[in-house]
Every structure is written in structure tokens, then in C-alpha cells.
Design a protein around this motif. Structure first.
Motif, PDB file in Angstrom:
ATOM      1  N   LYS A   1       0.826  -1.202   0.000  1.00  0.00           N
ATOM      2  CA  LYS A   1       0.000   0.000   0.000  1.00  0.00           C
ATOM      3  C   LYS A   1       0.865   1.258   0.000  1.00  0.00           C
ATOM      4  CE  LYS A   1      -2.244  -2.259   3.475  1.00  0.00           C
ATOM      5  NZ  LYS A   1      -2.992  -2.405   4.738  1.00  0.00           N
TER       6      LYS A   1
ATOM      7  N   ILE B   1      -0.535  -4.142  -7.369  1.00  0.00           N
ATOM      8  CA  ILE B   1      -0.016  -5.438  -6.919  1.00  0.00           C
ATOM      9  C   ILE B   1       0.309  -5.296  -5.429  1.00  0.00           C
ATOM     10  CG2 ILE B   1       2.402  -4.972  -7.581  1.00  0.00           C
ATOM     11  CD1 ILE B   1       2.333  -7.957  -8.720  1.00  0.00           C
ATOM     12  N   GLY B   2       0.041  -6.330  -4.673  1.00  0.00           N
ATOM     13  CA  GLY B   2       0.244  -6.237  -3.224  1.00  0.00           C
ATOM     14  C   GLY B   2       1.263  -7.238  -2.740  1.00  0.00           C
TER      15      GLY B   2
ATOM     16  N   THR C   1       0.083 -10.560  -1.941  1.00  0.00           N
ATOM     17  CA  THR C   1      -1.217 -10.500  -1.277  1.00  0.00           C
ATOM     18  C   THR C   1      -2.310 -10.086  -2.252  1.00  0.00           C
ATOM     19  OG1 THR C   1      -0.762  -8.233  -0.605  1.00  0.00           O
ATOM     20  CG2 THR C   1      -0.279  -9.952   0.996  1.00  0.00           C
ATOM     21  N   LYS C   2      -1.914  -9.468  -3.360  1.00  0.00           N
ATOM     22  CA  LYS C   2      -2.876  -9.125  -4.419  1.00  0.00           C
ATOM     23  C   LYS C   2      -2.147  -9.142  -5.747  1.00  0.00           C
ATOM     24  CE  LYS C   2      -5.600  -5.809  -6.756  1.00  0.00           C
ATOM     25  NZ  LYS C   2      -5.061  -6.362  -8.020  1.00  0.00           N
ATOM     26  N   ASP C   3      -2.697  -9.894  -6.694  1.00  0.00           N
ATOM     27  CA  ASP C   3      -2.080  -9.966  -8.017  1.00  0.00           C
ATOM     28  C   ASP C   3      -2.692  -8.908  -8.939  1.00  0.00           C
ATOM     29  OD1 ASP C   3      -0.550 -10.779 -10.159  1.00  0.00           O
ATOM     30  OD2 ASP C   3      -1.092 -12.896 -10.010  1.00  0.00           O
TER      31      ASP C   3
ATOM     32  N   ASP D   1      -4.813  -7.388 -12.080  1.00  0.00           N
ATOM     33  CA  ASP D   1      -6.095  -7.794 -12.667  1.00  0.00           C
ATOM     34  C   ASP D   1      -5.980  -7.988 -14.168  1.00  0.00           C
ATOM     35  OD1 ASP D   1      -7.394  -7.594 -10.222  1.00  0.00           O
ATOM     36  OD2 ASP D   1      -7.841  -5.465 -10.519  1.00  0.00           O
TER      37      ASP D   1
END
Ligand code: IMP
Ligand code: MG
Length: 175
Positions: free
Chosen positions: A43, A65-66, A83-85, A87
Motif C-alpha cells: 500500500k 499489486i500487493g 497479497t494481491k495480483d 487484474d
């Protein structure tokens, strides 16, 4: 009330001036190319990313991306997790990965490795801050906002245990 634990290291004005310089360089480097896929590393990079995107005039697409490695401490656990790819696909696009701070280099070297498998046309890296003394893994960055000494900093997106992200300046966090 000013927080006695915080000392301004880089002011909001200095940040914005530097962002205009970086954006001008990025625009120049992208002349004649298609849209740039700007990837925000969540973040901590979110405020830098938003300001940099608005300063770039070249067409930009956005994705996020996380990663997580730090938990609540002040130094890396040495292990990075996605933690987040993304989209969207970045295949054949020029990519600019935007990070808040380059410290040990573990996060960025992991992300570069992950993103290279998606076959982008190119990957460039922009980081607001760089602490070169702390490097464990070598990482080549194209755009650096500020090189800073080895101190724990917060603000302008950077946190300590999720606090302080909203500050307009980058501040050193004391005891
Ligand atoms: P690296 O993997 O050690 O290079 O660390 C990169 C990540 O650690 C950054 O994206 C930040 O989230 C976090 N980090 C490193 N140094 C600091 C700091 O001084 N303040 C806040 N977060 C930091
Ligand atoms: Mg980060």
C-alpha cells in the motif's frame, strides 16, 4: 499538535518538485512508445503513484499489486508474499513498477522476478526513496526520488504498523 516522535525529512513541496522532474524524464524515455502500464506496489506507494501518474503526460494504464513482508516490525522478515495480483495482462507493454522505498531489495527483486514471467516489453522501476546502505539483494532502479540514510521513515504512504500513511511529508520516526 505536532507528534514529538516525527521529524520532517523530506517536505511535501520537495516531493512534488522531484515528482515533476521524474515525470518529465519518464515522458522523455517513453517517446514513441505505446501506453505505459503503471503498477502500484500496495500500500505504501499509493500516494507517490497517484501524484506521479498525474505528472506523467504519456498515456498511462493502471494496475495494482500487493506484497507483504514486514508485519509490525521495522525490518524485513526476508520473506515476501503476493497479497494481491494484477487484474490485467502486461504482456508486450512497457511497465513501470512504482514502489515507496527500496530497502533490502528483497521485495523488488521478488516482484521483478514475478513480473518478468508475464512477458512485458520492458520493466522500469520507480522508487520514491532509496536506502542504499541497507541493500541485501542488488536491484537496478531507473527513477529514484531521494536517497536517504538508514532511518525508519513514515508518511506520504509509508507506515509503521499501518499508522502515519496520510502525512504529506516523509518523516523520520523516533522512539
Ligand atoms: P525491502 O524488501 O527490504 O526492500 O523493503 C521494501 C518494503 O519495506 C517497502 O515497500 C516498505 O513497505 C518497507 N519499508 C522499508 N523501509 C521502510 C521504512 O523506513 N519505513 C516504512 N516502510 C519501510
Ligand atoms: Mg511497500
Amino acid at each position: 499538535m505536532p507528534d514529538p516522535k516525527l521529524t520532517v525529512l523530506i517536505s511535501a513541496g520537495q516531493i512534488q518538485t522531484r515528482i515533476r522532474e521524474l515525470a518529465a524524464q519518464i515522458d522523455k524515455d517513453l517517446e514513441g512508445r505505446g501506453p505505459l502500464y503503471m503498477l502500484c506496489v500496495l500500500k505504501g506507494a499509493v500516494l507517490f503513484y497517484a501524484d506521479l501518474a498525474r505528472a506523467i503526460t504519456h498515456p498511462v494504464r493502471m494496475d495494482f499489486i500487493g506484497t507483504s513482508s514486514y508485519g509490525k516490525g521495522k525490518s524485513s522478515s526476508g520473506e515476501v508474499r503476493l497479497t494481491k495480483d494484477l487484474d490485467t495482462t502486461i504482456e508486450d507493454f512497457d511497465v513501470l513498477l512504482v514502489e515507496d522505498i527500496l530497502d533490502s531489495g528483497i521485495t523488488l527483486s521478488y516482484l521483478i522476478h514475478v513480473l518478468q514471467q508475464r512477458k512485458p516489453r520492458s520493466i522500469r522501476i520507480a522508487t520514491l526513496l532509496d536506502k542504499p546502505e541497507r541493500r541485501v539483494r542488488p536491484v537496478v532502479v531507473d527513477y529514484v526520488g531521494f536517497r536517504i540514510p538508514d532511518a525508519f521513515v513514515v508518511g506520504y504512504g509509508l507506515d509503521f504498523a499501518e499508522d502515519y500513511r496520510q502525512l504529506k511529508d516523509v518523516c523520520v520516526l523516533g522512539e
